[in-house]
Design a protein around this motif. Structure first.
Motif, PDB file in Angstrom:
ATOM      1  N   THR B   9     -11.645   3.047 -12.897  1.00 19.47           N
ATOM      2  CA  THR B   9     -11.521   4.506 -12.826  1.00 19.47           C
ATOM      3  C   THR B   9     -11.309   5.122 -14.212  1.00 19.47           C
ATOM      4  N   GLY B  10     -11.068   4.286 -15.226  1.00 19.14           N
ATOM      5  CA  GLY B  10     -10.864   4.781 -16.586  1.00 19.14           C
ATOM      6  C   GLY B  10     -12.173   5.037 -17.297  1.00 19.14           C
ATOM      7  N   VAL B  77      -9.156  -2.191 -18.736  1.00 20.53           N
ATOM      8  CA  VAL B  77      -7.771  -1.671 -18.702  1.00 20.53           C
ATOM      9  C   VAL B  77      -7.242  -1.616 -20.132  1.00 20.53           C
ATOM     10  N   PRO B  78      -6.165  -0.859 -20.374  1.00 13.90           N
ATOM     11  CA  PRO B  78      -5.594  -0.830 -21.715  1.00 13.90           C
ATOM     12  C   PRO B  78      -5.104  -2.228 -22.126  1.00 13.90           C
ATOM     13  N   THR B  85      -2.965  -7.754 -15.482  1.00 14.28           N
ATOM     14  CA  THR B  85      -4.137  -7.571 -14.607  1.00 14.28           C
ATOM     15  C   THR B  85      -4.775  -8.923 -14.274  1.00 14.28           C
ATOM     16  N   VAL B  86      -4.892  -9.788 -15.291  1.00 12.96           N
ATOM     17  CA  VAL B  86      -5.441 -11.124 -15.016  1.00 12.96           C
ATOM     18  C   VAL B  86      -4.530 -11.867 -14.038  1.00 12.96           C
ATOM     19  N   GLU B  87      -3.235 -11.791 -14.249  1.00 13.79           N
ATOM     20  CA  GLU B  87      -2.317 -12.491 -13.337  1.00 13.79           C
ATOM     21  C   GLU B  87      -2.426 -11.963 -11.913  1.00 13.79           C
ATOM     22  N   PRO B 102     -13.056  -6.078 -23.039  1.00 15.52           N
ATOM     23  CA  PRO B 102     -13.489  -5.161 -24.110  1.00 15.52           C
ATOM     24  C   PRO B 102     -12.328  -4.541 -24.902  1.00 15.52           C
ATOM     25  N   ALA B 103     -11.082  -4.889 -24.605  1.00 20.35           N
ATOM     26  CA  ALA B 103      -9.937  -4.158 -25.176  1.00 20.35           C
ATOM     27  C   ALA B 103      -9.585  -4.636 -26.584  1.00 20.35           C
TER      28      ALA B 103
END
Lengths: 222, 222
Positions: B9-10, B77-78, B85-87, B102-103
């Motif tokens: 959604t970002g 995500v930031p 998020t991975v966890e 991509p962060a």
């Protein structure tokens, strides 16, 4: 304008000397620790330009003598020699002269090249620490491939990023940059932004090594 | 192929969703911590594509459900949320699924943005440390401006650099990259080379902020 290329016998010095000789009327002085090497390189660059139909004159001097004659001094030396090169020429620099630094600190391992800044935070910061008072430092030309500069038949069509805390010095170097056909000067901010610019150097080597049909890479922001 | 955009959604998630929807036939799943937000974004992206004459379907799910459905999971995500998020999705990933990150870690001061990697050395390395065994990590899309991705009328004509230790996963993501018109995928080597690639993110912001007529910048290696 009179430009001294300290370490001007090396590949970056050669590339910048040939390009300014070819595309501009600036007075280019080749500097080296050994004045005989400087003379020989100046003769060689004149011959290269003559072969390309340009009657350009270069002079060659020991680094301090070269710096003494110049308005803009480019440190075309390896990163581990920037500080002692600045020290060696410092008393030949006048207030208002400009030091330009294109070097980046690199290490290498099995995966490729990596950015490895000195403890000052960047090579640009190291040069600024060593520079005499009143002599502004401009970071420039980090992302230019020496071989492509030196090949006068090659189109450049790439950008170079400028770093400086002194806006007037930055403008002067922007002008010198854009005197070279195919180079666009972009403002990357103050010296505090140098690490990200210097990091382009190992990145460009890695990308060139790993992708077919890419070599002597530069970068275009678009 | 089925691609889940976690944090879809970002702005980065929106840009990639719209581009894959517009230029490819991949099945794009929008993930979010809140499934209602994910549904709403999926509907919005469908409407945007419909306005551009494309009948693309998006689905929206809570992040773990989105990851469960996908072959490739993009962490849109930031940087301070990549590890958790991975966890949160780890037990929904199968061996052979691919995580794409991509962060880049940034800080900001008066001069501009700076690269500020986590203690792992890069955000890419942090993701690799958090990823389940057998799930390769690919760094990609760091140098793409979200606003330009999301503007389907804008030409891209830029490169993205890929980082991975798993060559097969890198090839898969290269294919997904080049399914988007105007994007060229270049190999930047293994995960150990991530810091130099992630450093492009603050550099591009600084250059765009300081130069007239440049915005939503990307980079082309040439």
């Amino acid at each position: 304008m009179r430009i001294a290329l300290l370490g001007g016998t090396g590949d970056v010095g050669e590339g910048l000397a040939l390009r300014w000789g070819y595309h501009s009327s600036h007075d280019v002085v080749v500097g080296s620790r050994d004045p005989d090497d400087a003379h020989a390189a100046a003769d060689e660059y004149e011959a290269t330009l003559d072969a390309h139909g340009r009657d350009a004159k270069f002079t060659g001097f020991e680094n301090a003598m070269a710096a003494d004659r110049a308005d803009v001094v480019v440190l075309a030396v390896p990163p581990y020699h920037v500080a002692d090169t600045v020290e060696a020429v410092a008393d030949r620099l006048d207030a208002g002269d400009i030091i330009v630094t294109p070097a980046a600190g690199l290490t290498r391992d099995d995966e490729g090249f990596h950015y490895h800044p000195p403890s000052a935070g960047s090579v640009t910061a190291l040069v600024a620490d060593a520079a005499p008072d009143g002599v502004p430092v401009v970071g420039a030309f980090h992302s230019l491939a020496a071989g492509r500069l030196a090949d006068l038949d090659a189109d450049l069509d790439v950008d170079t990023l400028l770093l400086a805390d002194d806006e007037s010095a930055k403008d002067t170097v922007a002008g010198l940059t854009e005197d070279i056909d195919g180079l666009r000067a972009l403002d990357a901010g103050g010296l505090a932004n140098a690490a990200e610019v210097e990091s382009l150097t190992p990145l460009l080597i890695n990308v060139a090594q790993r992708n077919d049909d890419l070599w002597d890479l530069g970068v275009r922001f678009q």
